[in-house]
Design an enzyme around this catalytic site. Structure first.
Site, mmCIF file in Angstrom:
data_model
loop_
_atom_site.group_PDB
_atom_site.id
_atom_site.type_symbol
_atom_site.label_atom_id
_atom_site.label_comp_id
_atom_site.label_asym_id
_atom_site.label_seq_id
_atom_site.Cartn_x
_atom_site.Cartn_y
_atom_site.Cartn_z
ATOM 1 N N ARG A 186 0.824 -1.229 0.000
ATOM 2 C CA ARG A 186 0.000 0.000 0.000
ATOM 3 C C ARG A 186 0.848 1.266 0.000
ATOM 4 N NH1 ARG A 186 -1.484 2.545 4.206
ATOM 5 N NH2 ARG A 186 -1.711 0.744 5.556
ATOM 6 N N TYR B 167 -13.229 14.602 -19.202
ATOM 7 C CA TYR B 167 -13.607 13.198 -19.045
ATOM 8 C C TYR B 167 -14.781 13.140 -18.058
ATOM 9 C CZ TYR B 167 -13.370 8.393 -17.425
ATOM 10 O OH TYR B 167 -13.692 7.112 -17.077
ATOM 11 N N ASP C 291 -4.509 16.199 -17.596
ATOM 12 C CA ASP C 291 -4.778 14.791 -17.870
ATOM 13 C C ASP C 291 -4.232 14.503 -19.269
ATOM 14 O OD1 ASP C 291 -5.929 12.380 -18.685
ATOM 15 O OD2 ASP C 291 -7.746 12.686 -17.499
ATOM 16 N N LYS D 20 -5.613 2.996 -20.471
ATOM 17 C CA LYS D 20 -5.797 3.269 -21.898
ATOM 18 C C LYS D 20 -4.516 2.971 -22.660
ATOM 19 C CE LYS D 20 -9.654 4.599 -20.094
ATOM 20 N NZ LYS D 20 -9.941 5.969 -19.711
#
Ligand SMILES: *Cc1c(COP(=O)(O)O)cnc(C)c1O
Length: 385
Positions: free
Chosen positions: A51, A105, A177, A202
């Site tokens: 983590r 987005y 982004d 992506k």
């Protein structure tokens, strides 16, 4: 760590790889261990634990990603939204304000307009084409200016240079982004952006088989974001790190192929009598072509278009194509087709969609690496009525 490699093609393969190779393994092994033997660390964030984003699989990816964008540092996250939400919440608290480009987005749009609003963090949308209009939206409590390199689904390219300069002049953190352009075609740090964000789901991974995200920037900002991520827990697991690492190595060859194909398909569609409009920044007829050409090293594999006729006509076309799969998401080796009003932007109200120019008939295509001629033939057949 920008590495010593000159070109991005070589960085994709060699930057950030363990030195020496672990047991000589050419492909980095998966360190499937949640915790690691204590080695005298004095700080919580330095303990080796999945983590805390510091296993060997994380570290190799962080170095490779930073090198790709000629930045100092990077951190991977459990998804693109994990990257975006963690980065924004690292620097925003109750009472703060952010400026954001108006067509985002869908997930980011909802996060800013709904989730941040609930935390008493306000926003104003700016027109990315009109730098003169930004100043009046600035407030003493404005902290961040947020943009996308190529917007979804209209493939607009804002005045990105002006956004980074505006941030510097007004002491804002600039975030972009960079999912659609990828490090191959745009490197935000070279234009003065503080933070670059990716949905690695992506193009960076490229095979539609994982979700992952990344944040790239200066060491001090990435350290702050990593500490927040360590608490929020949107950590990428080592096996997914491995898949992303493997996928990234072919980014340059995939992306070039997709870029070339998207341009040819855009030209084909633009010349077709059944097509009303094509949105692709690489088309010379696109009003933003000059700007996109100055900012980007390529235009990517995403395009959108409107057919003449109604929504039924658009849906008929989508059903008649046989190669592109009707599915949300993008950036994989297979072509995907969607109608954004029903998928990526269904969370945006019809009124807002209309104001943004996202019509119900708009079709979005993520161009894969199939032969261009096969894709064009398929669409030509589907356009015949
Ligand atoms: C998909 C996408 C995201 C969200 O990424 P996830 O990996 O699905 O969380 C953010 N920004 C853009 C531009 C995207 O295409």
């Amino acid at each position: 760590m920008s590495g010593d490699y000159k070109t991005i093609e070589t960085k994709l393969i060699h930057a950030g790889e363990p030195e020496p190779l672990i047991e000589g393994a050419v492909s980095i092994p998966i360190f499937q261990s949640s915790t690691f033997e204590y080695a005298g660390q004095s700080n919580y964030h330095d303990l080796k634990y999945i983590r805390l984003n510091n296993t060997p699989n994380h570290v190799a990816l962080h170095r490779k990603l930073a090198a790709l964008e000629n930045a100092d540092a990077a951190v991977v996250t459990a998804s693109g939204m994990g990257a975006i939400s963690t980065a924004l919440l690292t620097f925003l608290s109750s009472g703060d304000h952010l400026l954001s480009q108006d067509c985002l987005y869908g997930g980011s749009h909802e996060f800013i307009t709904k989730d941040l609003a609930k935390l008493n963090i306000s926003h104003d949308f700016i027109d990315g084409d009109d730098p003169n209009s930004w100043k009046e939206k600035l407030r003493p409590e404005t902290r961040i200016i947020y943009a996308e390199t190529i917007t979804n689904p209209l493939m607009q390219v804002a005045d990105l240079k002006a956004i980074a300069e505006f941030a510097k002049a007004n002491r804002l953190i600039s975030m972009i982004d960079n999912t659609f352009a990828t490090p191959l075609y745009f490197r935000p740090s070279e234009w003065g952006f503080d933070i670059s964000l990716h949905s690695c789901t992506k193009y960076l991974n490229g095979h539609s088989d994982i979700v992952a995200g990344a944040v790239i920037g200066s060491s001090d900002l990435i350290k702050k974001i990593t500490h927040k991520l360590n608490h929020f827990g949107a950590t990428l697991d080592p096996h997914t790190c491995f898949l992303l690492h493997r996928g990234m190595k072919t980014l340059a060859v995939r992306m070039r192929c997709q870029n070339e194909s998207a341009l040819k398909i855009s030209e084909f569609l633009e010349a077709h009598p059944a097509v009303e409009k094509v949105n692709y920044p690489g088309l010379k007829t696109n009003p933003e072509y000059q700007r996109a050409n100055a900012l980007l090293d390529g235009f990517g594999g995403m395009l959108s278009f409107e057919l003449k006729g109604d929504v039924e006509r658009a849906d008929r076309f989508i059903q008649r194509t046989t190669l592109p799969i009707l599915a949300p998401s993008l950036g994989g080796v297979e072509s995907l087709i969607t109608r954004p009003a029903t998928t990526s932007h269904s969370g945006v109200s019809p009124e807002e969609r209309q104001a943004l120019g996202i019509s119900d008939t708009l079709i979005r295509l993520s161009v894969g690496i199939e032969a261009t001629e096969d894709l064009i033939e398929d669409m030509q057949r589907a356009l015949k009525e």
